[in-house]
Design an enzyme around this catalytic site. Structure first.
Site, PDB file in Angstrom:
ATOM      1  N   CYS A   1       0.709  -1.006   0.008  1.00  0.00           N
ATOM      2  CA  CYS A   1      -0.045  -0.057   0.160  1.00  0.00           C
ATOM      3  C   CYS A   1       0.866   1.264   0.027  1.00  0.00           C
ATOM      4  O   CYS A   1       1.864   1.362   0.748  1.00  0.00           O
ATOM      5  CB  CYS A   1      -0.792  -0.005   1.342  1.00  0.00           C
TER       6      CYS A   1
ATOM      7  N   PHE B   1     -21.028 -14.061  26.270  1.00  0.00           N
ATOM      8  CA  PHE B   1     -20.543 -12.601  25.706  1.00  0.00           C
ATOM      9  C   PHE B   1     -20.858 -12.850  24.222  1.00  0.00           C
ATOM     10  O   PHE B   1     -20.385 -12.843  23.448  1.00  0.00           O
ATOM     11  CB  PHE B   1     -19.221 -12.587  25.813  1.00  0.00           C
TER      12      PHE B   1
ATOM     13  N   ASP C   1     -16.640 -15.838  24.323  1.00  0.00           N
ATOM     14  CA  ASP C   1     -15.973 -14.994  23.219  1.00  0.00           C
ATOM     15  C   ASP C   1     -15.970 -13.495  24.213  1.00  0.00           C
ATOM     16  O   ASP C   1     -16.677 -12.625  23.652  1.00  0.00           O
ATOM     17  CB  ASP C   1     -16.811 -14.925  22.241  1.00  0.00           C
TER      18      ASP C   1
ATOM     19  N   CYS D   1       0.504   6.226   7.082  1.00  0.00           N
ATOM     20  CA  CYS D   1      -0.649   5.726   7.860  1.00  0.00           C
ATOM     21  C   CYS D   1      -0.300   4.840   9.013  1.00  0.00           C
ATOM     22  O   CYS D   1       0.583   4.026   8.968  1.00  0.00           O
ATOM     23  CB  CYS D   1      -1.624   5.020   6.744  1.00  0.00           C
TER      24      CYS D   1
ATOM     25  N   CYS E   1      -9.780 -12.536  21.546  1.00  0.00           N
ATOM     26  CA  CYS E   1      -8.813 -11.592  20.697  1.00  0.00           C
ATOM     27  C   CYS E   1      -7.852 -10.927  21.460  1.00  0.00           C
ATOM     28  O   CYS E   1      -7.075 -10.142  21.093  1.00  0.00           O
ATOM     29  CB  CYS E   1      -9.744 -10.323  20.315  1.00  0.00           C
TER      30      CYS E   1
ATOM     31  N   CYS F   1      -6.276   2.413   0.036  1.00  0.00           N
ATOM     32  CA  CYS F   1      -6.205   1.257   1.378  1.00  0.00           C
ATOM     33  C   CYS F   1      -6.539   0.066   0.806  1.00  0.00           C
ATOM     34  O   CYS F   1      -7.328  -0.239  -0.140  1.00  0.00           O
ATOM     35  CB  CYS F   1      -7.268   1.788   2.260  1.00  0.00           C
TER      36      CYS F   1
ATOM     37  N   CYS G   1      -1.802   0.180   9.535  1.00  0.00           N
ATOM     38  CA  CYS G   1      -1.206  -1.213   9.477  1.00  0.00           C
ATOM     39  C   CYS G   1       0.199  -1.012  10.169  1.00  0.00           C
ATOM     40  O   CYS G   1       0.810   0.093  10.121  1.00  0.00           O
ATOM     41  CB  CYS G   1      -1.122  -1.709   8.184  1.00  0.00           C
TER      42      CYS G   1
END
Length: 410
Positions: free
Chosen positions: A59, A269, A337, A65, A363, A142, A68
């Site tokens: 990119c 969750f 979760d 940016c 996560c 993007c 990422c």
């Protein structure tokens, strides 16, 4: 003064780390780099000896940016690094587990993004923040966002012209739905009659499915449905949604494999039903979520769907009031979760309840490993872990893991 360093490893945020520790963004292990030191940060970095894993970022916005962190690294390197993050988190808790091959979402597949928009003298500036900066970088090319989402950035700009202040930055969350664009704005001017009217008119002109302003729905031409299995759900504004359809499908497939054959499932969750609704094709589900508007959306989606088994919902703060062992009797499996903080209070009760099967979606590898240790100590076997990378080129790592009671593992 310029100094030379050799990068030893990557940290959890994707920065290279040299002895000191000195943090050097966008470097890779084994690279020899030079730069100036400010505190613990290496600045004005020059790569003297590049890694074989270094690639040209795909990119053109990557340098400025902050969206990422890892486009300078090859895909195989990033995949191995993310799996190693999970493996190392588990090892720190004294746990080993089979690590399945990582599943990575393709480029240009993000269906949701929060765009930063600032009003300027000439109009607006919209995009992502630069790394650790309030500077906004425009992102017309993007490689993260789905093309339809990228094409919707002018909507965020138009809303900023109407309701953004020159002093603040508007956070405009754009989400693709089956009915069109679902838009939720935070940080705008306080609503009054004229502003509300102009925003509603803009929503109509732009063909938005829904427009919410600081949590208040101003316009809804059509419910912004998301498809979860056989059900359609209209999530409340700003509700959690997996970042890519591809990543959601990978996590769901893994969860379905873990709980296969279960007749009674508790989904903790549960959000708006990402797992509950597809699982209800084969099992009765009790879905528990802290936010009442989400359980209401889930329940409505279930009632409109055809052919699903019974789903019951409960709005409950699982951090303060976890489900207790007596509430988990006769349950075949639990889907867990939690947000990044993990679920230590709920895991303590699950450990006592001895539910036969647990599908844990996480996560945050660190809190997952902490909770895994508690389950293993209570007699569970961690059979395997599936890492899912739907935040491509970022340091963010997600996973789904299979736990079974040791006496029924196999």
């Amino acid at each position: 003064m310029t100094q030379q360093y050799t990068i030893a490893r990557l940290g959890h945020q994707g920065d290279g780390i040299a002895d000191g520790p000195i943090f050097a963004p966008r470097t890779l292990p084994g690279e020899v780099v030079t730069g100036g030191v400010e505190g613990q940060q290496l600045t004005d970095i020059r790569i003297e000896t590049p890694s074989d894993d270094r690639v040209k970022p795909p990119c053109r916005h990557y340098k400025a940016c902050g969206g990422c962190q890892l486009q300078h690294a090859s895909d195989p390197f990033v995949a191995a690094w993310k799996v190693d993050i999970v493996r190392a988190a588990l090892a720190a808790q004294g746990i080993e587990a089979e690590m399945r091959p990582i599943h990575t979402s393709p480029p240009s597949s993000r269906r949701r993004a929060t765009i930063a928009v600032r009003r300027t003298k000439k109009g607006t500036l919209a995009g992502f923040h630069g790394r650790a900066s309030d500077v906004i970088t425009e992102i017309p090319d993007c490689h993260l966002l789905a093309p339809e989402l990228l094409a919707a950035i002018p909507v965020a700009e138009a809303l900023a012209v109407l309701g953004g202040s020159r002093k603040g930055i508007l956070a405009v969350t754009l989400t693709l739905s089956s009915a069109g664009l679902d838009v939720s704005v935070q940080g705008g001017k306080p609503l009054d009659g004229p502003l509300e009217a102009s925003l509603a008119q803009a929503a109509e002109q732009q063909g938005l499915a829904r427009l919410a302003w600081d949590g208040e729905v101003l316009a809804m031409r059509n419910p912004p449905y998301q498809q979860f299995g056989a059900a359609k759900v209209a999530p409340p504004p700003g509700a959690f949604l997996q970042a890519t359809k591809d990543g959601e499908a990978a996590l769901l497939s893994t969860v379905q494999e873990i709980v296969a054959g279960s007749k009674k499932i508790v989904d903790l969750f549960a959000g708006c039903g990402t797992f509950s609704l597809p699982l209800a094709a084969d099992a009765e589900v009790h879905a528990v979520e802290g936010e009442p508007t989400m359980t209401q959306a889930l329940d409505q989606g279930w009632r409109m769907a055809q052919g699903l088994k019974r789903i019951t919902t409960e709005a409950r703060d699982l951090f303060r009031r976890p489900l207790m062992p007596d509430e988990l009797r006769k349950v075949d499996a639990v889907v867990l979760d939690p947000p990044r903080a993990g679920a230590d209070a709920q895991v303590a009760e699950l450990a006592q309840a001895q539910v036969p099967v647990i599908a844990y979606v996480s996560c945050n590898p660190v809190t997952f490993a902490r909770d895994a240790k508690a389950l293993v100590a209570a007699g569970y076997t961690l059979n395997w872990v599936q890492v899912v990378d739907q935040f491509r080129w970022s340091a963010h790592t997600e996973l789904a893991a299979s736990f079974t009671l040791s006496h029924i593992s196999g």
